[in-house]
Structure formats: C-alpha cells, structure tokens
Design an enzyme around this catalytic site. Structure first.
Site, PDB file in Angstrom:
ATOM      1  CG  ASP A  40      -0.214   0.061   2.504  1.00  0.00           C
ATOM      2  OD1 ASP A  40       0.999   0.310   2.501  1.00  0.00           O
ATOM      3  OD2 ASP A  40      -0.853  -0.124   3.548  1.00  0.00           O
ATOM      4  CG  ASP A  74      -6.195  -5.379   1.468  1.00  0.00           C
ATOM      5  OD1 ASP A  74      -6.825  -4.579   0.754  1.00  0.00           O
ATOM      6  OD2 ASP A  74      -5.798  -5.082   2.609  1.00  0.00           O
ATOM      7  CB  CYS A 121     -12.222 -27.288   6.095  1.00  0.00           C
ATOM      8  SG  CYS A 121     -10.762 -26.254   5.821  1.00  0.00           S
ATOM      9  CB  CYS A 152      -7.136 -25.912   6.128  1.00  0.00           C
ATOM     10  SG  CYS A 152      -7.771 -25.938   7.818  1.00  0.00           S
ATOM     11  CB  CYS A 182     -10.129 -28.826   8.987  1.00  0.00           C
ATOM     12  SG  CYS A 182     -10.913 -27.283   9.541  1.00  0.00           S
ATOM     13  CG  HIS A 198     -10.335 -22.902   9.351  1.00  0.00           C
ATOM     14  ND1 HIS A 198     -10.778 -24.005   8.657  1.00  0.00           N
ATOM     15  CD2 HIS A 198     -11.365 -22.020   9.354  1.00  0.00           C
ATOM     16  CE1 HIS A 198     -12.029 -23.809   8.276  1.00  0.00           C
ATOM     17  NE2 HIS A 198     -12.413 -22.606   8.697  1.00  0.00           N
TER      18      HIS A 198
END
Lengths: 370, 370
Positions: A90, A264, A302, A304, A307, A333
């Site tokens: 930014d 974002d 999920c 991930c 999980c 997660h």
C-alpha cells in the site's frame, strides 16, 4: 512484465490472470495482509499451503521498522522475508491519515509523527514511490488521501483534487515500471459523480491497474456495493480492479459480482487470533466454552492443515491457555477458507453460474454459528 | 511393548534403542517440553521436521487445564494434540513442590492450590498415576518430592523416605503396564550415600527405567556431574536413565559421558522465545541490534528450516516488532540444534570416539557469541 488477461465473465463478475515478475495471479483473488513483513503467525510455506498467491506489505510500517533502506540492502522485501511470489504494497496513505493528531495534510504531502517514538517524518507522493521502489513490491499504490467517513461532500471533493495531483506526481516519480506496476486509487466517498471524476482522471493518466479506496471505512454496505457496481461500467475492462480493505466473505462475493478482481483485509487473520474463524457455515467462535468437549474439526468438509489434524476441543484449549499454536491453527483455517472462497467463485464464473453460487454457497457466510 | 536395548558404549556413554507403543526412540535423546499439550510455537509437523522423537507433557498443567478426563475422552494426549510419536509425562511433583505457600506436604500426598484460580486439590502417588493413565503417555513418572536446594542432609534423607514410599504406592496403583512404562525417580540431593540408597531401593522395586531428579535445581555443575557419574555404576545397565530438567548443550554432553540416555529442558524453547538461540559456535542473541543488517543465516552450516530460508536481520526485525514468527523461527532452530547435538553424540559413541567429540565439538557450546 505486467499483463492482465480477462478470461471469462459471468454477469459483471470476472475471471482473469494478472502476470507479474514473481508469477501469475489468478483472479478474483484474496491477498493476506503481511503488515510488517510477515502475515501474523504464518511462515511463507504456511502461506503457500493455504494457496496464497500474493500478499500485502505495509509501506508505513516497513518504512519505520526495519526501514526501507535496510530492506533494499537485503535484496528487497521478497528476499528479506523469504516469499518469492507476488507482493503488493500500500502507499502508507491510509495509515498516516489514521494518525489523527499526529499528522498534518498539505498539498505537498503529509507531515506525521511516528506512532512508535514520536519522531517527525513526511510522506510525499514521490517519497512513497521511493520507499516502494526500495521494497521492490510487484504492485505499488499511489499516495492518496482517504477521507474519513462521514465527511462533507465538499471535503471529499477537495481531497480528491489533492489525491489526483498526488497520483500524477507519483506516476512521474516511478521509473521502475518494468518490474513494479503502480496502481491509481479511485476516491470520491459514496458520491457517484466524484467517483466518476476520480476514475476518469486516473484513466487519462493510464495506470496498469485501479484500486478502489475510501470504502469499508464506516459507510453502509449498500453504499459500498452501489459504488463498486457504479464503477464497473466506468473502469476499463482490461485492467485489474482492487477493492482495498474488504472484507467479510459476503462482501467479497458481492463485490466480485460487481466486477472487482482483488481484495485484501485483516479480517480473517485478526479475527483468527482473537478466536473467531470463518467457515462455509458461518463464523465460529472457536474459543467458546461450548466447544470444550467437541472433538470434531472446525469444519469437517475443510481440507486445511488445521481441519485435517486438530479438533475444536484442542484448539479451544490452546486459546484458553494462551498458547501461540491456537492463533496459528485458526489463522491457517481462515486464510485457507478465504482463498478457497475466491477459488470457488472463480470456478463458478468460468462455468457462468456466478449469481447462483453467490446466492447458494454465499448465503450463510456472514452469519454466526450458534 | 517396552524394551531398552543397549547397542554400544564409548567410555560410559551409551547408545540404545527404547521401544515404546508409539515407536522407537534412539538414545541418547533430547525431549522437547510440551507443557500444555503443545511445544510452544511448534506444530506437530514442525516437531517432526526438527527430528523430535519424543516430547514431554506436564501432568500438573494438563490436570488443571483442560483436565485429564477431557483428554481421556479425546482418546488420550497423543490424539488430543495430534502427535503420534512417544510422549513422556512428568508426575507433577516438581510443579506442586514449586507452589511454595500454596502447598502442604504430608505422608499421604501434597495438598495444593491451583496457581490459576486458587482452587484446592490433592496429589497422591495413586492420583498422579490415575492422571497419567488417563493421559495415556508412553512413559510415566512416579510421584516424588524434589527437595529444594540448598536443603540440610537430614531434610533430604527424610524426604527420600517419603519419595520411596510414594514410588512403591504408585507402582502398585499402575495397572496399564503394557502400554505405559512407569519410571522410578532417584532423589538424594548431592549426597552419594543417599543417592545410592534411593537407587538401590528403587531397583529392588524393578522399574523399567530410572529418572534422576533433584539436579539442575541450583547446585554447582561439578556436583551435578559427580552425582550422575556416581549413579552410572549403580543403576542397571539394561534400563534407560533420564536426567530430568537438564540442560545446556554442554550439560547434555557431559551427562551423556556419565551414562545418561534421556534429557528434557525448557532451555532451547524458552530462550528462543526470548531471542537467544543455540548454535555449534555458542549462544547467539538474535534479537541484538548488532544483527540489524546481518543478512547471513543464524548458522550457515545448519540445515534447519530457519537457517535454510531466513537471515539474522529478518529474524531480529521480527523480534524487534514483536511478531510471533520470530519466536517460532528461533524455536525451530534451537530444537533442531539440540536434536542434532544428540544425533552427533550418538554417532560418536557408535564410532567409539565420544570423549574426543565432547572435547572438540562440545568445547564452545556454552559460550556466548559476541
């Protein structure tokens, strides 16, 4: 080295590929926020595993610590932090504007005091380009004033003139255009005429991408959605659009529908560190006592790391005893979920069923699981 | 399911294999400390990557939060925390003894108040077996009194009688002997006659392994080394010896020379979180300003994830801005170093050059890099 290729649409929703010197980005995309050269609790390979394609760095924070000159000596931000995929920085504008009482805005730039030690500094459009050139980010932002909300229309209109002048000055100062793409930032608050004026003035300067700033600052969601929808018809189809600081999963789906390509937000990471995670069934307060003896994963569907390997009772225990791993597992997660969300959106656009996807999969995302 | 096989010696230094229900442990070994069902900042796969073979859990802390009954419902500590290799639990004795003012020792056991909420509890030899049975650790510790240092010889001798009675009671209470090995803990302070009495009484009870407690509590290092060296000739050769709470890299090498097989200590992990890491060249204060522009890794010869991917300036920056990843990268490095240290020691013993290794590689380990 920069090219945006629009591949498909479904309504106004878009699928594209943004080529950068550090690799291609499949849009629509969510970009995890790595303010101080680290996405909090995550290592670079944790980020790759959750399928992050691009992350953010923060010009204001990195300028203060460790300093952009040091990062330049390290070979740039990618090398400094061990992340070899794209980085967006930014402009620092949002941060210095937020230092109320510690800053003064002039046509030349912004005088401000460091929030760390009170030392005096000045950001000009040229200075923030110099800093971002030193950081070596793939995508840079123009220096802008983000007006507070609410503000009078007169204030927003006046501010806009300054921001457009700063965009011009920044573009002139930016020489490293082959390796770093500088985006213009559309301002104008919730006023369509000002947004149009801003967008068209920036488009005359011909930026390789356009950010939409000044939203998600306190306005009502219908106003946010109205503005992004309004800008869809104005902004060029062949350039990427980045909606800054947005948002909830529902916000992201709605704004993808309005033609936004990039997002974002600190929401998935910050909320995770405070014990709330996002799932396809809604938000889940993983640190809550009700999960004390719940031996199921956060989301059984999920894939991930969290999980696949840990249950709610364990993660709740980690939060209860203030163990770092709890924040990290929750962050993994939630970032995985945000990146899966945009991947599913992308697939739905490619199959031209985006509206159906948004109304189906998206229906409960912003609710809370009780 | 338990068996200790002594494979080689070099002087008194030993190489062995300890078979447990969750896998074989190559000794000598260092065991990272995972007090509250997590080795601070590390995920289970981070632990596998640094080549951890067995970790510790803490009976006192897990009894209080989340509670051993909850962990039992979760399927035991391995399943609860997602770690499927061996786990050793302490007896909680050291922790409750440390609650000075909050605890009272009787022949029956120890009354104490929780350090969290002041609630009243009692640990007896039978109770800590019940807790460890619920946790399902591979290796359990007898309940013992660890006398403070300094203490009069009379105090240590009296305390020893209690500890031996508690060892007997714990052994009688422990029924799950096929899946969990209960170690006896040798006490006796820095007094060889008391150590001999303690060791021989425990050996008559025939434990599958022997811990050496009551060292690294403030005594001089020569006293520590004298006691472990003294015990080498007394303890049975065919059983593993575990020196509790030790220590620096130099301490570990010296005590391996004295016939110790197993070590645990919070030193590598705690120091890492405070910004000091261990290397083959000595201790390095990674958070120090002198590393601000040092773009070399912590140790160029180290193959850990941290040293392969990150430089000192970056890690120093992370500490400087209080980012979690700094603590984690430092922890990864120091645990990797401790586990490499025992692996190198093992190799030196197998090649019967242990003393040379200790005096060569080991010479500078406990110094500080300036």
């Amino acid at each position: 080295m920069f090219e945006f290729k629009l591949e498909a649409t479904s309504g106004n929703a878009r699928v594209g590929i943004l080529k950068t010197p550090h690799g291609d980005i499949q849009t629509p995309i969510f970009m995890p926020v790595g303010t101080r050269a680290t996405v909090k609790t995550m290592s670079p390979r944790d980020l790759l595993e959750v399928k992050a394609q691009i992350i953010l760095g923060n010009t204001y924070h990195l300028y203060l610590r460790p300093g952009h000159e040091l990062i330049k000596k390290a070979g740039g931000l990618h090398h400094f932090m061990g992340w070899d995929k794209p980085i967006l920085t930014d402009s620092g504008g949002f941060q210095v504007m937020s230092l109320s009482g510690l800053r003064k805005i002039t046509p030349e730039g912004v005088h401000f005091q460091s929030h760390i030690d009170g030392s005096y500094h000045m950001f000009t459009p040229e200075k923030v380009i110099e800093i971002q050139n030193a950081l070596g980010s793939d995508i840079m932002m123009s220096f802008d004033e983000c007006p507070p909300y609410p503000a009078t229309k007169e204030y927003v209109a006046d501010s806009l003139k300054t921001t457009l002048d700063w965009a011009r000055r920044g573009k002139e100062a930016h020489k490293n255009t082959k390796k770093q793409a500088l985006f213009g930032i559309v301002q104008g608050g919730i006023h369509e005429d000002l947004r149009e004026e801003s967008a068209k003035a920036l488009m005359r300067m011909d930026f390789p991408g356009y950010s939409i700033g000044g939203l998600a600052v306190g306005e009502n969601k219908p106003d946010m959605y109205r503005i992004t929808n309004f800008l869809h018809d104005i902004l060029p189809k062949d350039k990427p659009r980045y909606l800054m600081g947005v948002g909830t999963p529902g916000d992201i789906l709605q704004n993808i529908e309005n033609g936004v390509d990039m997002f974002d937000c600190v929401m998935p990471t910050r909320n995770a560190r405070k014990g709330t995670v996002f799932t396809r069934h809604g938000k889940l307060i993983i640190k809550a006592a009700r999960y004390k003896e719940d031996f199921s994963p956060i989301d059984a569907d999920c894939q991930c790391y969290t999980c696949r390997n840990f249950n709610r009772a364990y993660i709740r225990h980690l939060f209860n005893v203030d163990e770092f791993l709890g924040m990290r597992l929750a962050t993994i997660h939630s970032l995985h979920f945000y990146l899966e969300l945009v991947t599913l959106a992308r697939q739905a656009i490619l199959e031209d069923r985006y509206n159906e996807f948004k109304n189906g999969f998206g229906a409960k995302l912003d609710t809370r699981i009780e």
